[in-house]
Write a protein that holds these residues in place. Structure first.
Motif, PDB file in Angstrom:
ATOM      1  N   VAL A 165       7.883  86.167 110.703  1.00  0.00           N
ATOM      2  CA  VAL A 165       7.352  84.835 110.444  1.00  0.00           C
ATOM      3  C   VAL A 165       8.165  84.188 109.334  1.00  0.00           C
ATOM      4  N   THR A 166       8.616  82.994 109.585  1.00  0.00           N
ATOM      5  CA  THR A 166       9.465  82.292 108.618  1.00  0.00           C
ATOM      6  C   THR A 166       8.679  81.986 107.348  1.00  0.00           C
ATOM      7  N   LYS A 167       9.246  82.357 106.225  1.00  0.00           N
ATOM      8  CA  LYS A 167       8.633  82.056 104.936  1.00  0.00           C
ATOM      9  C   LYS A 167       9.120  80.695 104.459  1.00  0.00           C
ATOM     10  N   LYS A 168       8.217  79.887 103.962  1.00  0.00           N
ATOM     11  CA  LYS A 168       8.564  78.533 103.573  1.00  0.00           C
ATOM     12  C   LYS A 168       8.307  78.303 102.094  1.00  0.00           C
ATOM     13  N   VAL A 169       8.950  77.286 101.557  1.00  0.00           N
ATOM     14  CA  VAL A 169       8.763  76.900 100.161  1.00  0.00           C
ATOM     15  C   VAL A 169       7.434  76.171 100.032  1.00  0.00           C
ATOM     16  N   GLY A 170       6.616  76.595  99.079  1.00  0.00           N
ATOM     17  CA  GLY A 170       5.322  75.952  98.878  1.00  0.00           C
ATOM     18  C   GLY A 170       5.462  74.575  98.248  1.00  0.00           C
ATOM     19  N   LEU A 171       4.600  73.676  98.641  1.00  0.00           N
ATOM     20  CA  LEU A 171       4.626  72.324  98.081  1.00  0.00           C
ATOM     21  C   LEU A 171       4.143  72.332  96.631  1.00  0.00           C
ATOM     22  N   ILE A 172       4.626  71.371  95.863  1.00  0.00           N
ATOM     23  CA  ILE A 172       4.211  71.223  94.479  1.00  0.00           C
ATOM     24  C   ILE A 172       2.875  70.475  94.434  1.00  0.00           C
ATOM     25  N   THR A 173       1.919  71.003  93.705  1.00  0.00           N
ATOM     26  CA  THR A 173       0.623  70.330  93.564  1.00  0.00           C
ATOM     27  C   THR A 173       0.695  69.262  92.476  1.00  0.00           C
ATOM     28  N   ALA A 174      -0.308  68.379  92.501  1.00  0.00           N
ATOM     29  CA  ALA A 174      -0.350  67.310  91.495  1.00  0.00           C
ATOM     30  C   ALA A 174      -0.499  67.877  90.092  1.00  0.00           C
ATOM     31  N   GLU A 175      -1.270  68.962  89.965  1.00  0.00           N
ATOM     32  CA  GLU A 175      -1.439  69.573  88.642  1.00  0.00           C
ATOM     33  C   GLU A 175      -0.127  70.186  88.153  1.00  0.00           C
ATOM     34  N   GLU A 176       0.617  70.839  89.046  1.00  0.00           N
ATOM     35  CA  GLU A 176       1.909  71.395  88.647  1.00  0.00           C
ATOM     36  C   GLU A 176       2.889  70.281  88.266  1.00  0.00           C
ATOM     37  N   PHE A 177       2.832  69.175  89.006  1.00  0.00           N
ATOM     38  CA  PHE A 177       3.738  68.064  88.704  1.00  0.00           C
ATOM     39  C   PHE A 177       3.475  67.513  87.305  1.00  0.00           C
ATOM     40  N   ARG A 178       2.187  67.414  86.928  1.00  0.00           N
ATOM     41  CA  ARG A 178       1.872  66.921  85.584  1.00  0.00           C
ATOM     42  C   ARG A 178       2.314  67.892  84.506  1.00  0.00           C
ATOM     43  N   GLY A 179       2.434  69.181  84.853  1.00  0.00           N
ATOM     44  CA  GLY A 179       2.843  70.178  83.872  1.00  0.00           C
ATOM     45  C   GLY A 179       4.347  70.314  83.711  1.00  0.00           C
ATOM     46  N   ILE A 180       5.128  69.614  84.524  1.00  0.00           N
ATOM     47  CA  ILE A 180       6.588  69.681  84.404  1.00  0.00           C
ATOM     48  C   ILE A 180       7.011  68.906  83.161  1.00  0.00           C
ATOM     49  N   PRO A 181       7.850  69.487  82.298  1.00  0.00           N
ATOM     50  CA  PRO A 181       8.293  68.750  81.095  1.00  0.00           C
ATOM     51  C   PRO A 181       9.003  67.448  81.470  1.00  0.00           C
ATOM     52  N   GLU A 182       8.800  66.438  80.649  1.00  0.00           N
ATOM     53  CA  GLU A 182       9.371  65.123  80.939  1.00  0.00           C
ATOM     54  C   GLU A 182      10.898  65.146  80.896  1.00  0.00           C
ATOM     55  N   TYR A 183      11.461  65.965  79.990  1.00  0.00           N
ATOM     56  CA  TYR A 183      12.930  66.010  79.927  1.00  0.00           C
ATOM     57  C   TYR A 183      13.521  66.577  81.213  1.00  0.00           C
ATOM     58  N   MET A 184      12.778  67.438  81.900  1.00  0.00           N
ATOM     59  CA  MET A 184      13.250  68.010  83.154  1.00  0.00           C
ATOM     60  C   MET A 184      12.958  67.082  84.325  1.00  0.00           C
ATOM     61  N   ARG A 185      11.811  66.456  84.297  1.00  0.00           N
ATOM     62  CA  ARG A 185      11.387  65.631  85.428  1.00  0.00           C
ATOM     63  C   ARG A 185      12.128  64.295  85.467  1.00  0.00           C
ATOM     64  N   GLY A 186      12.290  63.668  84.302  1.00  0.00           N
ATOM     65  CA  GLY A 186      12.962  62.377  84.271  1.00  0.00           C
ATOM     66  C   GLY A 186      12.212  61.347  85.108  1.00  0.00           C
ATOM     67  N   ARG A 187      12.940  60.688  85.995  1.00  0.00           N
ATOM     68  CA  ARG A 187      12.337  59.676  86.868  1.00  0.00           C
ATOM     69  C   ARG A 187      12.032  60.202  88.266  1.00  0.00           C
ATOM     70  N   ILE A 188      12.122  61.497  88.440  1.00  0.00           N
ATOM     71  CA  ILE A 188      11.807  62.084  89.744  1.00  0.00           C
ATOM     72  C   ILE A 188      10.307  61.949  89.999  1.00  0.00           C
ATOM     73  N   THR A 189       9.942  61.498  91.190  1.00  0.00           N
ATOM     74  CA  THR A 189       8.536  61.304  91.536  1.00  0.00           C
ATOM     75  C   THR A 189       7.992  62.511  92.288  1.00  0.00           C
ATOM     76  N   TYR A 190       6.686  62.556  92.355  1.00  0.00           N
ATOM     77  CA  TYR A 190       5.994  63.635  93.069  1.00  0.00           C
ATOM     78  C   TYR A 190       6.373  63.650  94.552  1.00  0.00           C
ATOM     79  N   GLU A 191       6.474  62.466  95.158  1.00  0.00           N
ATOM     80  CA  GLU A 191       6.810  62.381  96.581  1.00  0.00           C
ATOM     81  C   GLU A 191       8.246  62.834  96.839  1.00  0.00           C
ATOM     82  N   GLN A 192       9.172  62.516  95.953  1.00  0.00           N
ATOM     83  CA  GLN A 192      10.571  62.923  96.136  1.00  0.00           C
ATOM     84  C   GLN A 192      10.712  64.439  96.114  1.00  0.00           C
ATOM     85  N   ILE A 193       9.963  65.105  95.229  1.00  0.00           N
ATOM     86  CA  ILE A 193      10.046  66.563  95.151  1.00  0.00           C
ATOM     87  C   ILE A 193       9.556  67.189  96.450  1.00  0.00           C
TER      88      ILE A 193
END
Length: 287
Positions: A165-193
């Motif tokens: 069975v093919t293993k897939k990359v799990g989607l990023i949750t909204a809570e995980e997105f809020r926990g990403i440091p701003e210096y790393m995230r920059g202007r990247i949006t939740y939908e783009q990830i």
């Protein structure tokens, strides 16, 4: 004592000489001049009689309170007042607790409304991979004993290729997105990830499909891809699902730009991918 018992406090109703009294009132008696009309002596007499009547009534009530017959009544009234005072204190405490409970319920209501809005937002913005049913290659059903006995021994000896069975990359949750440091995230949006995650999963799925396909059924282009996949395997990638940048270029329309590499860093931070470096390639292994 009634006020009628003192008709005029010994003063005649009219015909008194001035006796040194000012026409504006009696300042020496302590009565304000505004209560005494300067031209009406009868009003002065009425005012004095009213005040004497009030004093007499007060003395009468004091004598009534000292009577033995009424002492028990007043005592009972005093006890009832004490009981009422205690009940008022309890009522005030209950009102205080109810107000405190009301404030707690208001805070709970605000929290529930906030959770409801977040849930509605998630329902309205479900990522595309979650909307469709994720399907994997099903294992063949195990036959019962009678069916296994009926199988030709020569056919039973043929090796069957195990499907994975093919293993897939799990989607990023909204809570995980809020926990990403701003210096790393920059202007990247939740939908783009999550769009990038979706494209990576497409590449993984197509690569695994080729690896599980029999060599005899492949055309020349597919066979070349198959051999490249095998050459890219190392000891560090044995038994795991991985892709390289060449796979992403082959099976997706993603651009290998700065934003893509920032998203890869975010996926590593969120433990969706990890990197294994070899002498020539960078392998992105799925957790």
């Amino acid at each position: 004592m009634a006020s009628s018992g003192l008709p005029s406090a010994g003063l005649p109703s009219a015909g008194l000489p001035s006796a040194g009294l000012p026409s504006s009132g009696l300042p020496s008696s302590g009565l304000p001049s505004s209560d005494l009309p300067s031209s009406d002596l009868a009003s002065l007499c009425s005012l004095i009689n009213t005040k004497i009547s009030t004093v007499a009534r007060t003395l009468q009530l004091r004598r009534i309170a000292e009577e033995p017959v009424l002492k028990s009544v007043f005592s009972k009234i005093g006890k009832d007042l004490i009981i009422l005072h205690g009940l008022l204190i309890k009522l005030e405490m209950e009102v205080y607790h109810q107000e405190k409970l009301r404030d707690m319920l208001k805070d709970l209501q605000k929290s529930a409304e906030k959770d409801l809005l977040e849930a509605q937002h998630l329902c309205e913005n479900i990522p595309q991979p979650l909307k469709r049913t994720q399907t994997g290659t099903a294992m063949p059903a195990v036959k019962n004993k009678e069916q296994r006995k009926a199988v030709n021994p020569k056919q039973a000896k043929k090796p069957t290729k195990e499907t994975r069975v093919t293993k897939k990359v799990g989607l990023i949750t909204a809570e995980e997105f809020r926990g990403i440091p701003e210096y790393m995230r920059g202007r990247i949006t939740y939908e783009q990830i999550n769009t990038t995650v979706d494209e990576i999963n497409k590449a993984v799925e197509r690569k695994c499909k080729i690896l599980q396909q029999p060599l005899k059924s492949m055309n020349a282009a597919t066979r070349n891809l198959y051999h490249r996949f095998k050459e890219e395997e190392t000891k560090g990638t044995k038994g795991v699902f991985f892709i390289v940048e060449a796979d992403i270029k082959e099976f997706t329309e993603l651009k290998m730009d700065k934003r893509f590499h920032i998203i890869l860093s975010i996926l590593r931070h969120c433990r969706r991918l990890r990197e294994v470096h070899s002498s020539k390639l960078v392998h992105y292994i799925i957790y």
